[in-house]
Design an enzyme around this catalytic site. Structure first.
Site, PDB file in Angstrom:
ATOM      1  N   ASP A  81      25.356  51.287  23.364  1.00 37.12           N
ATOM      2  CA  ASP A  81      25.820  51.738  24.681  1.00 37.12           C
ATOM      3  C   ASP A  81      25.956  53.275  24.661  1.00 37.12           C
ATOM      4  OD1 ASP A  81      26.810  51.513  27.258  1.00 37.12           O
ATOM      5  OD2 ASP A  81      28.861  51.027  26.623  1.00 37.12           O
ATOM      6  N   HIS A  82      25.473  53.943  25.689  1.00 35.67           N
ATOM      7  CA  HIS A  82      25.607  55.404  25.830  1.00 35.67           C
ATOM      8  C   HIS A  82      25.110  56.174  24.610  1.00 35.67           C
ATOM      9  CE1 HIS A  82      27.709  55.283  29.641  1.00 35.67           C
ATOM     10  NE2 HIS A  82      28.520  54.362  29.162  1.00 35.67           N
ATOM     11  N   HIS A 180      34.336  55.014  34.684  1.00 31.90           N
ATOM     12  CA  HIS A 180      34.751  54.438  33.410  1.00 31.90           C
ATOM     13  C   HIS A 180      36.272  54.529  33.276  1.00 31.90           C
ATOM     14  CE1 HIS A 180      30.556  55.667  32.136  1.00 31.90           C
ATOM     15  NE2 HIS A 180      30.589  54.413  31.762  1.00 31.90           N
ATOM     16  N   GLY A 181      36.870  53.519  32.701  1.00 34.86           N
ATOM     17  CA  GLY A 181      38.290  53.596  32.358  1.00 34.86           C
ATOM     18  C   GLY A 181      39.191  52.977  33.414  1.00 34.86           C
ATOM     19  N   HIS A 208      28.145  50.424  35.150  1.00 32.35           N
ATOM     20  CA  HIS A 208      29.131  50.841  34.134  1.00 32.35           C
ATOM     21  C   HIS A 208      30.490  51.006  34.813  1.00 32.35           C
ATOM     22  CE1 HIS A 208      26.576  52.086  30.592  1.00 32.35           C
ATOM     23  NE2 HIS A 208      25.693  51.668  31.471  1.00 32.35           N
ATOM     24  N   GLY A 209      31.522  51.055  33.974  1.00 29.16           N
ATOM     25  CA  GLY A 209      32.859  51.241  34.534  1.00 29.16           C
ATOM     26  C   GLY A 209      33.332  49.973  35.220  1.00 29.16           C
ATOM     27  N   ASN A 230      28.945  46.461  32.478  1.00 27.02           N
ATOM     28  CA  ASN A 230      29.602  46.941  31.257  1.00 27.02           C
ATOM     29  C   ASN A 230      31.102  46.891  31.433  1.00 27.02           C
ATOM     30  OD1 ASN A 230      26.990  47.498  30.508  1.00 27.02           O
ATOM     31  ND2 ASN A 230      27.487  49.475  29.615  1.00 27.02           N
ATOM     32  N   THR A 233      37.492  48.614  29.159  1.00 29.72           N
ATOM     33  CA  THR A 233      38.900  49.039  29.216  1.00 29.72           C
ATOM     34  C   THR A 233      39.855  47.854  29.415  1.00 29.72           C
ATOM     35  OG1 THR A 233      38.228  51.183  30.091  1.00 29.72           O
ATOM     36  CG2 THR A 233      40.529  50.597  30.366  1.00 29.72           C
TER      37      THR A 233
HETATM   38  P1  13P Z   1      35.165  50.237  31.614  1.00 31.74           P
HETATM   39  O1  13P Z   1      35.811  50.752  30.378  1.00 31.74           O
HETATM   40  O2  13P Z   1      35.626  50.920  32.859  1.00 31.74           O
HETATM   41  O3  13P Z   1      35.247  48.746  31.720  1.00 31.74           O
HETATM   42  O4  13P Z   1      33.610  50.612  31.492  1.00 31.74           O
HETATM   43  C1  13P Z   1      32.899  50.168  30.379  1.00 31.74           C
HETATM   44  C2  13P Z   1      31.543  50.798  30.326  1.00 31.74           C
HETATM   45  O5  13P Z   1      30.969  51.181  31.325  1.00 31.74           O
HETATM   46  C3  13P Z   1      30.905  50.937  29.018  1.00 31.74           C
HETATM   47  O6  13P Z   1      29.645  51.512  29.070  1.00 31.74           O
END
Ligand code: 13P
Length: 394
Positions: A81-82, A180-181, A208-209, A230, A233
């Site tokens: 990932d990333h 994200h987060g 994502h996020g 994805n 968090t």
């Molecule tokens: P969250 O942490 O917001 O769930 O996002 C995860 C993510 O996008 C990992 O690539």
């Protein structure tokens, strides 16, 4: 069962559900995700994010992740990932990732497209599918989104079509309002934009996020064309919440007592998401639709000719191990000596490739050509060499 990610995403797309890409930061996460997905009969993606590498030893954790995916009763892919660079992507494939992401989404379109295209070419030469990202999803997984206040840059549908065509990505992460987060309140998502991107891009779309949306937003994302979500968090918060609760109830609790509820907490959150994505109950159909991932052994039994002494042989083999190990798509290089004195061939290269595609790219790679033509072949004319696909017998 370890499967091809592109088959898994195609199955999800054709059947109106999305697959969870769950980030792992340790063995508790790995075990909990697999337990939950087996319980739910849900296919899933085991993800390892480069931004989390400070939290674990990537080289040490990866064999466990690959083994967990292989022995799982549900289809799974193992995903970087990333990934920030071609070096990380090469390292991830070496360690067993059979899908990778390259994220250059913070750069202008032309630079993002160039970097993504180069990494996609490298990964495809290894038989590995690639996720790129266009548009910008701010924030950091596992932290308060407010602490990283970058601007959301929404993906333009027309650019998404161009980006997919120019880079050759197999799936595309897009920005339609998530961050994200940890967020305060549910964000505004542009579902109509997502549907237009889906029509323009022609490849499965990734969001994502994933943490912090309302239940109906997850369902609406699937309906509008999201094929992979994805999610991290919320899993980390479930784990931390369990530890905090145990510490509050028993301030003298020891390490294992504090961790005792962590796996169940993570698994509960994974199951909730598998349900919202519509992935629960899909494993058997997905398994039938997905090619199992097969590695290849490039095997060479050989004898050195009589003119090379022991020191030369040892040095030549050590140089070969170092040089060939670094070629993209090579998972491991071993060299051995016959147990029996009278064996027809005295020495043996055991070279593991990530997939059958590596047979071709390895043969043409300059480091292989140089070593084979200048060092090995002139000294070992007496040899037998074959590539074997590793079969599964379960
Ligand atoms: P969250 O942490 O917001 O769930 O996002 C995860 C993510 O996008 C990992 O690539």
């Amino acid at each position: 069962m370890l499967v091809h990610l592109d088959d898994l995403l195609k199955h999800a797309q054709a059947n109106g559900y999305a697959v969870g890409g769950y980030d792992i930061v340790g063995l508790e996460f790995l075990e909990a995700i697999v337990v939950a997905c087996e319980r739910d009969a849900a296919p899933a993606i085991l993800s390892l994010a480069e931004s989390h590498f400070a939290h674990y030893d990537f080289d040490l954790l990866m064999p466990a992740v690959v083994e967990a995916a292989r022995r799982a009763s549900v289809p799974m892919a193992v995903h970087l990932d990333h990934g920030a660079t071609a070096e990380t992507v090469t390292r991830a494939i070496r360690l067993g990732c059979n899908a990778v992401m390259v994220d250059a989404s913070h750069l202008p379109f032309a630079d993002n497209a160039r970097i993504t295209r180069e990494v996609a070419q490298l990964a495809h030469d290894c038989g590995v599918p690639v996720e790129g990202e266009l548009g910008y999803v701010p924030g950091v997984e596992g932290e308060d989104a407010e602490l990283h206040p970058g601007e959301v840059r929404m993906t333009e549908p027309e650019e998404a079509g161009r980006f997919a065509a120019e880079t050759g990505v197999d799936c595309l992460a897009v920005s339609i309002g998530t961050v994200h987060g940890r967020m305060r309140g549910a964000p505004q998502l542009d579902f109509e934009r997502l549907a237009r991107i889906r029509d323009a891009a022609g490849v499965p779309l990734v969001i994502h996020g994933g943490t912090g949306l309302a239940d109906e937003q997850y369902r609406a994302l699937v309906a509008a064309g999201m094929t992979k979500l994805n999610y991290y968090t919320a899993l980390a918060d479930a784990a931390a919440g369990s530890i905090h609760a145990r510490a509050a109830a028993r301030p003298d609790a020891g390490y294992t007592a504090l961790l005792a509820g962590v796996r169940a907490a993570i698994a509960g959150e994974v199951s909730r998401m598998n349900g919202l994505l519509g992935a629960s109950g899909r494993a058997a159909d997905a398994r039938a639709a997905c090619r199992p991932w097969r590695e290849v052994v490039h095997a060479i039994a050989f004898n050195f000719d009589g003119t090379r002494d022991q020191d030369w042989q040892r040095d030549a083999l050590a140089r070969g191990v170092a040089s060939l190990s670094a070629i993209p798509g090579v998972r491991a290089v071993e060299v051995g000596t016959a147990v029996w004195e009278g064996a027809r061939y005295r020495h043996f290269w055991n070279i593991r490739f990530a997939s059958p595609a590596v047979v071709k790219s390895y043969a043409a790679h300059p480091q292989h050509v140089d070593y084979a033509d200048r060092v090995f072949r002139p000294a070992a004319a007496d040899r037998l060499s074959t590539d074997y696909r590793i079969d599964q017998h379960d």
